[in-house]
Scaffold this motif. Structure first.
Motif, PDB file in Angstrom:
ATOM      1  N   GLN A 109      33.298  21.098  37.935  1.00 50.12           N
ATOM      2  CA  GLN A 109      33.334  22.070  36.837  1.00 50.12           C
ATOM      3  C   GLN A 109      34.507  23.031  36.965  1.00 50.12           C
ATOM      4  O   GLN A 109      35.093  23.446  35.967  1.00 50.12           O
ATOM      5  CB  GLN A 109      32.012  22.838  36.786  1.00 50.12           C
ATOM      6  CG  GLN A 109      30.838  22.009  36.297  1.00 50.12           C
ATOM      7  CD  GLN A 109      29.508  22.722  36.468  1.00 50.12           C
ATOM      8  OE1 GLN A 109      29.374  23.659  37.262  1.00 50.12           O
ATOM      9  NE2 GLN A 109      28.504  22.276  35.713  1.00 50.12           N
ATOM     10  N   ASN A 110      34.874  23.403  38.206  1.00 48.68           N
ATOM     11  CA  ASN A 110      36.019  24.295  38.407  1.00 48.68           C
ATOM     12  C   ASN A 110      37.317  23.640  37.962  1.00 48.68           C
ATOM     13  O   ASN A 110      38.169  24.282  37.346  1.00 48.68           O
ATOM     14  CB  ASN A 110      36.116  24.698  39.885  1.00 48.68           C
ATOM     15  CG  ASN A 110      35.393  25.996  40.176  1.00 48.68           C
ATOM     16  OD1 ASN A 110      35.925  27.081  39.966  1.00 48.68           O
ATOM     17  ND2 ASN A 110      34.163  25.871  40.651  1.00 48.68           N
ATOM     18  N   VAL A 111      37.469  22.368  38.276  1.00 53.93           N
ATOM     19  CA  VAL A 111      38.696  21.666  37.867  1.00 53.93           C
ATOM     20  C   VAL A 111      38.662  21.386  36.362  1.00 53.93           C
ATOM     21  O   VAL A 111      39.677  21.484  35.669  1.00 53.93           O
ATOM     22  CB  VAL A 111      38.856  20.355  38.672  1.00 53.93           C
ATOM     23  CG1 VAL A 111      40.113  19.610  38.234  1.00 53.93           C
ATOM     24  CG2 VAL A 111      38.912  20.663  40.164  1.00 53.93           C
ATOM     25  N   GLU A 112      37.492  21.055  35.865  1.00 54.71           N
ATOM     26  CA  GLU A 112      37.344  20.770  34.437  1.00 54.71           C
ATOM     27  C   GLU A 112      37.656  22.000  33.586  1.00 54.71           C
ATOM     28  O   GLU A 112      38.151  21.879  32.453  1.00 54.71           O
ATOM     29  CB  GLU A 112      35.911  20.299  34.172  1.00 54.71           C
ATOM     30  CG  GLU A 112      35.636  19.961  32.705  1.00 54.71           C
ATOM     31  CD  GLU A 112      34.155  19.746  32.429  1.00 54.71           C
ATOM     32  OE1 GLU A 112      33.833  18.828  31.654  1.00 54.71           O
ATOM     33  OE2 GLU A 112      33.333  20.509  32.981  1.00 54.71           O
ATOM     34  N   LEU A 113      37.378  23.196  34.136  1.00 48.99           N
ATOM     35  CA  LEU A 113      37.551  24.440  33.371  1.00 48.99           C
ATOM     36  C   LEU A 113      38.952  24.554  32.785  1.00 48.99           C
ATOM     37  O   LEU A 113      39.117  24.879  31.603  1.00 48.99           O
ATOM     38  CB  LEU A 113      37.246  25.637  34.278  1.00 48.99           C
ATOM     39  CG  LEU A 113      37.445  27.027  33.666  1.00 48.99           C
ATOM     40  CD1 LEU A 113      36.529  27.231  32.459  1.00 48.99           C
ATOM     41  CD2 LEU A 113      37.197  28.113  34.716  1.00 48.99           C
ATOM     42  N   VAL A 114      39.967  24.277  33.590  1.00 55.79           N
ATOM     43  CA  VAL A 114      41.337  24.435  33.104  1.00 55.79           C
ATOM     44  C   VAL A 114      41.650  23.420  32.014  1.00 55.79           C
ATOM     45  O   VAL A 114      42.404  23.700  31.066  1.00 55.79           O
ATOM     46  CB  VAL A 114      42.337  24.337  34.280  1.00 55.79           C
ATOM     47  CG1 VAL A 114      42.437  22.919  34.812  1.00 55.79           C
ATOM     48  CG2 VAL A 114      43.709  24.836  33.853  1.00 55.79           C
ATOM     49  N   LEU A 115      41.078  22.223  32.101  1.00 52.00           N
ATOM     50  CA  LEU A 115      41.316  21.206  31.072  1.00 52.00           C
ATOM     51  C   LEU A 115      40.639  21.590  29.761  1.00 52.00           C
ATOM     52  O   LEU A 115      41.191  21.357  28.673  1.00 52.00           O
ATOM     53  CB  LEU A 115      40.806  19.851  31.554  1.00 52.00           C
ATOM     54  CG  LEU A 115      41.574  19.243  32.748  1.00 52.00           C
ATOM     55  CD1 LEU A 115      40.875  18.000  33.264  1.00 52.00           C
ATOM     56  CD2 LEU A 115      43.007  18.922  32.344  1.00 52.00           C
ATOM     57  N   SER A 173      38.289  15.050  29.644  1.00 51.33           N
ATOM     58  CA  SER A 173      38.613  15.658  30.935  1.00 51.33           C
ATOM     59  C   SER A 173      38.101  14.851  32.114  1.00 51.33           C
ATOM     60  O   SER A 173      38.667  14.907  33.213  1.00 51.33           O
ATOM     61  CB  SER A 173      38.022  17.073  31.003  1.00 51.33           C
ATOM     62  OG  SER A 173      38.490  17.859  29.939  1.00 51.33           O
ATOM     63  N   LYS A 174      37.035  14.094  31.907  1.00 54.12           N
ATOM     64  CA  LYS A 174      36.347  13.437  33.023  1.00 54.12           C
ATOM     65  C   LYS A 174      37.280  12.541  33.836  1.00 54.12           C
ATOM     66  O   LYS A 174      37.330  12.607  35.075  1.00 54.12           O
ATOM     67  CB  LYS A 174      35.161  12.630  32.503  1.00 54.12           C
ATOM     68  CG  LYS A 174      34.297  12.026  33.602  1.00 54.12           C
ATOM     69  CD  LYS A 174      33.115  11.278  33.018  1.00 54.12           C
ATOM     70  CE  LYS A 174      32.198  10.768  34.130  1.00 54.12           C
ATOM     71  NZ  LYS A 174      32.875   9.920  35.117  1.00 54.12           N
ATOM     72  N   LYS A 175      38.043  11.704  33.154  1.00 56.89           N
ATOM     73  CA  LYS A 175      38.918  10.751  33.842  1.00 56.89           C
ATOM     74  C   LYS A 175      39.982  11.480  34.657  1.00 56.89           C
ATOM     75  O   LYS A 175      40.255  11.116  35.822  1.00 56.89           O
ATOM     76  CB  LYS A 175      39.564   9.825  32.817  1.00 56.89           C
ATOM     77  CG  LYS A 175      40.332   8.675  33.438  1.00 56.89           C
ATOM     78  CD  LYS A 175      40.829   7.720  32.352  1.00 56.89           C
ATOM     79  CE  LYS A 175      41.594   6.549  32.987  1.00 56.89           C
ATOM     80  NZ  LYS A 175      42.094   5.603  31.954  1.00 56.89           N
ATOM     81  N   SER A 176      40.586  12.525  34.074  1.00 59.03           N
ATOM     82  CA  SER A 176      41.633  13.287  34.771  1.00 59.03           C
ATOM     83  C   SER A 176      41.063  14.008  35.982  1.00 59.03           C
ATOM     84  O   SER A 176      41.682  14.028  37.060  1.00 59.03           O
ATOM     85  CB  SER A 176      42.269  14.302  33.816  1.00 59.03           C
ATOM     86  OG  SER A 176      42.887  13.646  32.737  1.00 59.03           O
ATOM     87  N   VAL A 214      40.237  22.771  46.202  1.00 60.74           N
ATOM     88  CA  VAL A 214      39.750  22.868  44.825  1.00 60.74           C
ATOM     89  C   VAL A 214      40.741  23.666  43.981  1.00 60.74           C
ATOM     90  O   VAL A 214      41.049  23.302  42.837  1.00 60.74           O
ATOM     91  CB  VAL A 214      38.349  23.521  44.771  1.00 60.74           C
ATOM     92  CG1 VAL A 214      37.895  23.677  43.315  1.00 60.74           C
ATOM     93  CG2 VAL A 214      37.336  22.694  45.540  1.00 60.74           C
ATOM     94  N   ALA A 215      41.258  24.775  44.571  1.00 62.23           N
ATOM     95  CA  ALA A 215      42.231  25.598  43.842  1.00 62.23           C
ATOM     96  C   ALA A 215      43.492  24.798  43.536  1.00 62.23           C
ATOM     97  O   ALA A 215      44.075  24.911  42.450  1.00 62.23           O
ATOM     98  CB  ALA A 215      42.563  26.841  44.660  1.00 62.23           C
ATOM     99  N   ILE A 216      43.931  23.975  44.491  1.00 64.63           N
ATOM    100  CA  ILE A 216      45.120  23.142  44.268  1.00 64.63           C
ATOM    101  C   ILE A 216      44.826  22.075  43.208  1.00 64.63           C
ATOM    102  O   ILE A 216      45.648  21.803  42.321  1.00 64.63           O
ATOM    103  CB  ILE A 216      45.573  22.496  45.590  1.00 64.63           C
ATOM    104  CG1 ILE A 216      46.094  23.583  46.536  1.00 64.63           C
ATOM    105  CG2 ILE A 216      46.649  21.442  45.338  1.00 64.63           C
ATOM    106  CD1 ILE A 216      46.401  23.079  47.937  1.00 64.63           C
ATOM    107  N   ALA A 217      43.634  21.482  43.282  1.00 65.67           N
ATOM    108  CA  ALA A 217      43.246  20.477  42.285  1.00 65.67           C
ATOM    109  C   ALA A 217      43.243  21.090  40.890  1.00 65.67           C
ATOM    110  O   ALA A 217      43.689  20.464  39.918  1.00 65.67           O
ATOM    111  CB  ALA A 217      41.864  19.916  42.620  1.00 65.67           C
ATOM    112  N   ARG A 218      42.763  22.310  40.786  1.00 64.38           N
ATOM    113  CA  ARG A 218      42.745  22.998  39.491  1.00 64.38           C
ATOM    114  C   ARG A 218      44.164  23.243  38.986  1.00 64.38           C
ATOM    115  O   ARG A 218      44.451  23.083  37.795  1.00 64.38           O
ATOM    116  CB  ARG A 218      41.979  24.323  39.639  1.00 64.38           C
ATOM    117  CG  ARG A 218      41.737  25.063  38.348  1.00 64.38           C
ATOM    118  CD  ARG A 218      40.947  26.329  38.603  1.00 64.38           C
ATOM    119  NE  ARG A 218      41.675  27.245  39.488  1.00 64.38           N
ATOM    120  CZ  ARG A 218      41.175  28.398  39.943  1.00 64.38           C
ATOM    121  NH1 ARG A 218      39.933  28.742  39.639  1.00 64.38           N
ATOM    122  NH2 ARG A 218      41.891  29.178  40.730  1.00 64.38           N
TER     123      ARG A 218
END
Length: 728
Positions: free
Chosen positions: A102-108, A118-121, A150-154
């Motif tokens: 969800q944290n990474v998805e937030l930016v997308l 967003s799921k695939k990315s 996680v921060a880098i992934a975001r």
């Protein structure tokens, strides 16, 4: 890509001026991995905030792709961050209540992608940074190194040309720090990566350029590795769609359960209070009408309208159907005169009790004393326990005793005695109401019909004229089609058995004439023997003959409005359709001026309650939302502008308000079904209609949006970095 020309950052705080950095001039190009070094307080983090658009600058000029930014407002820097910059923070600045995914998805989602897109990315990025196995784990349960990944992934998910990192390894062990720098080095091949660190040894193998800060000044700017020049590409983004806004708002509403429950409780209390206040207002208004003095009507319901046709013609079934189909009509009753009849009951040494009469089928209350009737001559009385008649004479036994019934203003009495077998107490009742069976009700209806007709009796050469109720008595002992004659009332008439007696009856609507055969004569003294009760009328007929003789077609009906406040419009509509119509509530002894004052005072009271509720609610909800300042700051850091943040707050509070309203409706339903017992709700239900719930819901939604707007105005008035530092 980015160029600084003698840029300075100056702070103003409570009259004290401080310098973040002074006269910095440098340039950053795509493909570089830049390390900014310096001791604590040297200005390196402040410089990074200015470069990334998180903070403003006061002197000099910063160029982005050759464009000056000194004229930029906060909205312009928001656009810059969204297009070009992804941040990695020493404190991670993740949403702890979210999962890794969800944290990474937030930016997308902020960049305008749908959840499905967003799921695939997200999956690909999490695999790249080694977090795939932890994708559904809450961030709050991760180690420091995992959080930084996680921060880098975001940051990677944002797909911006610039990545800035402030002490990304400050809280990590050596092995974790090395892994983070290797990851940053890998992604710097086609981006500009700027890292603030105090540890040169960790970053030295990867940096292509070193900047060193001391006491707010740039003292060294050295290129250590050659890089290829790469063209900067803006991040591809769209406006965030409504579905994504709803997804985030629902997620935020439920993610932190204690905060959600507090907010929900506020809106439930607001809803119950508003419904209770509105019900109290309608109750007071109803009582104001109920306490009004009426000369004619017993059924004084504020929503009742008396209706007949302007040309005094018969009200047909088609008329009834048309009136029922009018929007504001809740109910319609023909033969409505039955609900306005008053009777008198005498018993115990000629003591009389008067009141309204209703058919037992209309009785909906509970029996407080005694029982329900079991035969035709048993009745129930609804009364106020504090009524004079009850308090003074109850102990003398008017309950559970027999007595005779008389229709008020009529010369007729019911032939058989009736017995009070049940009492229901109503603290709002202004008088007694007698609930009787069909047989008694039929008698009362017949007596009323007689009362409404002028009668002429013709027997041989004798002619007697008068009111029907004074001339004609009622007794089931008289055979149908026959008439008994009281010789005391028809002077000089003898030997009339077998003769025809003509009855001519005239009402305001019709005139009828019919012959009956005289089969028995009697005197007042022998009346009880022949007809079952004392009788002083000129003649006596069977009840069925009275109905056949006098009952006419429908000429009047009562219409009951759904909404009392819109009755004037309903009356106007009825008049336009060819009817006479007037509200019963307008016939009492109460002035329209007093009612207007009464209503204005109640509306002021409701407005005051809303004002108080708003103030208290804002204070509570503000504290709840203020605890989430970091979340809204993170959304802004990721590219969500102030407008988007405001929309998220609006939607979230709208969701909370709607859920609170639905829960209140459920409580009302369960109270109405006697599953739970909440006295305040139970009392309110009887006075509330659908439109009242709609009004309260609209007030609730408006309040939620005003609360959101007031919060947003307070929390988002400053720059992003000020909001993040909670200087609000």
């Amino acid at each position: 890509m980015i160029k600084l020309d003698k840029v300075s950052k100056i702070y103003y705080n409570n009259g004290v001026i401080g310098t973040g950095f002074t006269k910095v001039s440098t340039e950053f190009k795509m493909g570089e991995f830049v390390a900014i070094l310096g001791e604590s307080g040297s200005g390196k983090s402040t410089l990074l905030n200015v470069i990334s658009g998180l903070d403003s600058y006061e002197e000099g000029e910063m160029y982005i792709n050759g464009e000056e930014t000194s004229h930029y407002a906060e909205e312009d820097f928001e656009e810059y961050r969204r297009k070009y910059v992804a941040n990695i923070f020493q404190a991670f600045n993740l949403v702890n209540s979210y999962s890794v995914r969800q944290n990474v998805e937030l930016v997308l989602l902020i960049n305008g992608n749908s959840s499905k897109e967003s799921k695939k990315s997200v999956d690909a990025i999490l695999k790249k940074v080694g977090l795939w196995e932890l994708r559904n784990k809450k961030v709050s349960k991760l180690s420091g190194g995992q959080k930084q990944r996680v921060a880098i992934a975001r940051a990677l998910a944002k797909e911006t040309p610039i990545i800035v990192a402030d002490e990304p390894t400050g809280n990590l062990d050596q092995a974790s720090a090395k892994a983070i720098f290797e990851l940053l080095n890998e992604i710097s091949k086609d981006k500009l990566v700027i890292v603030v660190t105090h540890n040169f040894d960790q970053i030295e193998p990867y940096a292509t350029r070193i900047l060193r800060m001391h006491d707010g000044k740039l003292i060294e700017d050295k290129k250590v590795r050659k890089t290829d020049v790469i063209e900067a590409k803006e991040s591809n983004y769209k406006k965030m769609n409504l579905a994504s806004k709803l997804l985030l708002s629902f997620r935020n509403a439920f993610n932190v359960l204690p905060k959600f429950l507090i907010t929900l409780a506020v809106f439930i209390i607001i809803t119950i209070t508003l419904l209770g206040e509105y019900a109290s207002f309608k109750n007071d208004e109803y009582n104001e009408f109920a306490n009004t003095v009426y000369d004619v009507f017993n059924d004084t319901a504020p929503e009742r309208i008396i209706v007949n046709k302007k040309d005094k013609s018969i009200i047909s079934n088609e008329d009834i159907k048309n009136v029922k189909n009018i929007d504001n009509v809740a109910d319609l009753k023909v033969n409505d005169y039955l609900y306005d009849l008053s009777i008198e009951m005498n018993f115990k040494d000629d003591y009389y009790v008067a009141g309204a009469v209703m058919p037992i089928s209309n009785f909906k209350a509970n029996i407080d004393e005694g029982r329900m009737p079991e035969n035709e001559n048993e009745i129930v009385v609804v009364t106020n326990k504090d009524h004079f008649d009850v308090s003074q004479f109850y102990l003398e036994g008017w309950f559970n005793v027999s007595g005779n019934l008389y229709l008020m203003n009529s010369g007729n009495s019911y032939a058989e005695s009736v017995k009070v077998v049940g009492i229901s107490y109503d603290d709002k009742a202004m008088d007694h109401t007698f609930y009787v069976g069909k047989k008694v009700m039929d008698y009362i209806e017949n007596a009323y019909l007689l009362n409404c007709n002028d009668v002429v009796l013709k027997l041989k050469q004798t002619r007697i004229q008068g009111n029907g109720s004074s001339l004609i008595g009622i007794s089931a002992k008289v055979p149908v089609g026959e008439v008994y004659v009281n010789l005391d009332s028809i002077n000089g008439v003898t030997d009339i058995n077998g003769e025809n007696l003509n009855i001519e009856a005239t009402s305001i609507y019709n005139k009828v004439s019919k012959d009956f055969k005289v089969t028995k004569t009697y005197t007042s003294e022998s009346a009880k023997k022949h007809i079952g009760s004392e009788n002083y009328n000129a003649i006596v007929l069977n009840p069925k003959d009275i109905v056949e003789l006098l009952e006419s077609d429908v000429y009047q009906m009562s219409v009951y409005a759904k909404d009392v406040d819109s009755m004037d419009n309903l009356i106007e509509e009825l008049k336009n359709k060819g009817y006479n119509a007037f509200a019963v509530k307008d016939t009492g002894y109460v002035s329209n001026e007093l009612l207007a004052i009464f209503r204005v005072m109640n509306y002021f009271a409701i407005a005051f309650v809303i004002f108080v509720l708003f103030g208290v609610s804002y204070y509570i909800i503000y504290l709840v939302l203020k605890s989430r300042v970091t979340y809204f700051a993170v959304v802004r850091m990721l590219g969500g502008n102030v407008k988007l943040n405001k929309q998220l707050v609006n939607i979230e509070l709208f969701i909370d308000a709607t859920i609170g309203f639905i829960i209140t409706l459920l409580l009302i339903f369960l109270t109405h079904a006697n599953v739970i017992h909440i006295e305040a709700l139970k009392n309110a239900i009887s006075f509330l209609k659908v439109q009242h719930f709609i009004i309260v819901y609209l007030i609730l939604v408006i309040m939620s949006q005003l609360l959101a707007r007031k919060y947003a105005r307070k929390i988002f008035k400053d720059s992003m970095i000020t909001t993040y530092n909670m200087e609000v």
